[in-house]
Design a protein around this motif. Sequence first.
Motif, PDB file in Angstrom:
ATOM      1  N   MET A   1       0.843  -1.172   0.000  1.00 37.44           N
ATOM      2  CA  MET A   1       0.000   0.000   0.000  1.00 37.44           C
ATOM      3  C   MET A   1       0.896   1.245   0.000  1.00 37.44           C
ATOM      4  SD  MET A   1      -2.806   1.017   2.823  1.00 37.44           S
ATOM      5  CE  MET A   1      -3.309   2.687   2.986  1.00 37.44           C
ATOM      6  N   SER A   2       0.637   2.180  -0.883  1.00 37.63           N
ATOM      7  CA  SER A   2       1.442   3.389  -0.998  1.00 37.63           C
ATOM      8  C   SER A   2       0.812   4.540  -0.236  1.00 37.63           C
ATOM      9  CB  SER A   2       1.588   3.764  -2.475  1.00 37.63           C
ATOM     10  OG  SER A   2       2.248   4.994  -2.592  1.00 37.63           O
ATOM     11  N   LEU A   3       1.648   5.346   0.379  1.00 40.50           N
ATOM     12  CA  LEU A   3       1.175   6.546   1.062  1.00 40.50           C
ATOM     13  C   LEU A   3       1.155   7.746   0.126  1.00 40.50           C
ATOM     14  CD1 LEU A   3       3.067   6.155   4.443  1.00 40.50           C
ATOM     15  CD2 LEU A   3       0.705   5.573   3.935  1.00 40.50           C
ATOM     16  N   LEU A   4       1.649   7.557  -1.106  1.00 42.20           N
ATOM     17  CA  LEU A   4       1.676   8.641  -2.070  1.00 42.20           C
ATOM     18  C   LEU A   4       0.308   8.789  -2.734  1.00 42.20           C
ATOM     19  CD1 LEU A   4       5.090   7.855  -3.788  1.00 42.20           C
ATOM     20  CD2 LEU A   4       4.628   9.635  -2.119  1.00 42.20           C
ATOM     21  N   PRO A   5      -0.077  10.015  -3.059  1.00 45.04           N
ATOM     22  CA  PRO A   5      -1.332  10.202  -3.767  1.00 45.04           C
ATOM     23  C   PRO A   5      -1.256   9.587  -5.162  1.00 45.04           C
ATOM     24  CG  PRO A   5      -0.218  12.316  -3.417  1.00 45.04           C
ATOM     25  CD  PRO A   5       0.594  11.262  -2.754  1.00 45.04           C
ATOM     26  N   ALA A   6      -2.395   9.246  -5.741  1.00 47.47           N
ATOM     27  CA  ALA A   6      -2.436   8.665  -7.081  1.00 47.47           C
ATOM     28  C   ALA A   6      -1.707   9.579  -8.058  1.00 47.47           C
ATOM     29  CB  ALA A   6      -3.881   8.468  -7.517  1.00 47.47           C
ATOM     30  N   GLY A   7      -0.876   8.986  -8.899  1.00 46.76           N
ATOM     31  CA  GLY A   7      -0.147   9.751  -9.902  1.00 46.76           C
ATOM     32  C   GLY A   7       1.177  10.315  -9.410  1.00 46.76           C
ATOM     33  N   ALA A   8       1.446  10.216  -8.125  1.00 43.06           N
ATOM     34  CA  ALA A   8       2.702  10.728  -7.587  1.00 43.06           C
ATOM     35  C   ALA A   8       3.783   9.662  -7.718  1.00 43.06           C
ATOM     36  CB  ALA A   8       2.541  11.124  -6.124  1.00 43.06           C
ATOM     37  N   ALA A   9       5.005  10.101  -7.831  1.00 43.07           N
ATOM     38  CA  ALA A   9       6.142   9.185  -7.919  1.00 43.07           C
ATOM     39  C   ALA A   9       7.100   9.465  -6.777  1.00 43.07           C
ATOM     40  CB  ALA A   9       6.860   9.362  -9.251  1.00 43.07           C
ATOM     41  N   GLU A  10       7.710   8.419  -6.281  1.00 39.78           N
ATOM     42  CA  GLU A  10       8.712   8.578  -5.233  1.00 39.78           C
ATOM     43  C   GLU A  10      10.076   8.758  -5.881  1.00 39.78           C
ATOM     44  OE1 GLU A  10      10.103   6.441  -1.115  1.00 39.78           O
ATOM     45  OE2 GLU A  10       9.291   5.175  -2.691  1.00 39.78           O
ATOM     46  N   VAL A  11      10.830   9.743  -5.387  1.00 37.12           N
ATOM     47  CA  VAL A  11      12.174  10.010  -5.872  1.00 37.12           C
ATOM     48  C   VAL A  11      13.113   9.945  -4.671  1.00 37.12           C
ATOM     49  CG1 VAL A  11      13.682  11.706  -6.950  1.00 37.12           C
ATOM     50  CG2 VAL A  11      11.306  11.505  -7.702  1.00 37.12           C
ATOM     51  N   VAL A  12      14.163   9.185  -4.795  1.00 39.15           N
ATOM     52  CA  VAL A  12      15.158   9.082  -3.738  1.00 39.15           C
ATOM     53  C   VAL A  12      16.336   9.969  -4.127  1.00 39.15           C
ATOM     54  CG1 VAL A  12      16.695   7.538  -2.480  1.00 39.15           C
ATOM     55  CG2 VAL A  12      14.419   6.751  -3.169  1.00 39.15           C
ATOM     56  N   VAL A  13      16.674  10.898  -3.256  1.00 36.28           N
ATOM     57  CA  VAL A  13      17.758  11.843  -3.520  1.00 36.28           C
ATOM     58  C   VAL A  13      18.819  11.669  -2.438  1.00 36.28           C
ATOM     59  CG1 VAL A  13      18.361  14.283  -3.738  1.00 36.28           C
ATOM     60  CG2 VAL A  13      16.144  13.471  -4.562  1.00 36.28           C
ATOM     61  N   PRO A  14      20.059  11.407  -2.836  1.00 39.97           N
ATOM     62  CA  PRO A  14      21.116  11.285  -1.825  1.00 39.97           C
ATOM     63  C   PRO A  14      21.432  12.646  -1.214  1.00 39.97           C
ATOM     64  CG  PRO A  14      22.068  11.206  -4.020  1.00 39.97           C
ATOM     65  CD  PRO A  14      20.572  11.252  -4.198  1.00 39.97           C
ATOM     66  N   VAL A  15      21.790  12.633   0.058  1.00 37.88           N
ATOM     67  CA  VAL A  15      22.214  13.857   0.743  1.00 37.88           C
ATOM     68  C   VAL A  15      23.587  13.622   1.349  1.00 37.88           C
ATOM     69  CG1 VAL A  15      19.882  14.700   1.224  1.00 37.88           C
ATOM     70  CG2 VAL A  15      21.023  13.232   2.896  1.00 37.88           C
ATOM     71  N   LEU A  16      24.272  14.713   1.595  1.00 33.35           N
ATOM     72  CA  LEU A  16      25.597  14.692   2.204  1.00 33.35           C
ATOM     73  C   LEU A  16      25.545  15.540   3.452  1.00 33.35           C
ATOM     74  CD1 LEU A  16      28.757  14.275   2.044  1.00 33.35           C
ATOM     75  CD2 LEU A  16      28.785  16.459   0.841  1.00 33.35           C
ATOM     76  N   VAL A  17      26.119  15.041   4.549  1.00 35.04           N
ATOM     77  CA  VAL A  17      26.236  15.839   5.766  1.00 35.04           C
ATOM     78  C   VAL A  17      27.670  16.316   5.856  1.00 35.04           C
ATOM     79  CG1 VAL A  17      26.016  15.883   8.267  1.00 35.04           C
ATOM     80  CG2 VAL A  17      24.457  14.460   6.917  1.00 35.04           C
ATOM     81  N   ARG A  18      27.817  17.635   6.032  1.00 31.59           N
ATOM     82  CA  ARG A  18      29.143  18.244   6.132  1.00 31.59           C
ATOM     83  C   ARG A  18      29.063  19.423   7.084  1.00 31.59           C
ATOM     84  NH1 ARG A  18      28.770  23.020   3.474  1.00 31.59           N
ATOM     85  NH2 ARG A  18      27.510  23.175   1.599  1.00 31.59           N
ATOM     86  N   ASP A  19      30.206  20.030   7.352  1.00 33.94           N
ATOM     87  CA  ASP A  19      30.224  21.238   8.168  1.00 33.94           C
ATOM     88  C   ASP A  19      29.604  22.392   7.385  1.00 33.94           C
ATOM     89  OD1 ASP A  19      31.522  20.083  10.380  1.00 33.94           O
ATOM     90  OD2 ASP A  19      33.483  20.408   9.475  1.00 33.94           O
TER      91      ASP A  19
END
Length: 169
Positions: A1-19
Amino acid sequence: MSLLPAGAAEVVVPVLVRDLTVADLPDCAWSGSAAHLVRVARELERAAAGEVDYLAVCAPAGLPVAIGCVDYRVAVGAGTLSQLGVLPALQSCGLGTVLVRAAEDRVRSRGLRRAELGVEESNPRARALYERLGYVAYGREPDAWDVEAPDGSLRRYETMCTLMRKDLA
């Protein structure tokens, strides 16, 4: 079961933690007023002296989307997390969790085994995040700081905070 609304797509974006750096400050206007950014700049001076760590969670383009401070001078034997913020459009996407966990890693890297923070009692979403991450309330205290009004004047903002801590051992 998806929590996204119909027609929405999930995008995974990498993040970086730095000072966080002084050069990042113009890209952090979302985090508060000009007066707030002046306070952040002062914390960056303290970071250069080793008193604090100021972290940035950055999107692939290098722009900060979450920022926060760890102060090692507030509580003996602990790192105190403060000035935690996530770009409003990206709240509830897990960036706060990434930020807090990175801050905890910094505390551990200093040989400390406890993280502490204060959360405004008027911010139940933030408190819920900290509780999900294992923080436990142990007290409360008033806090206050100057905020910039739309006309550029400063006014005093007063609030009550719940004090929370987490054993990192």
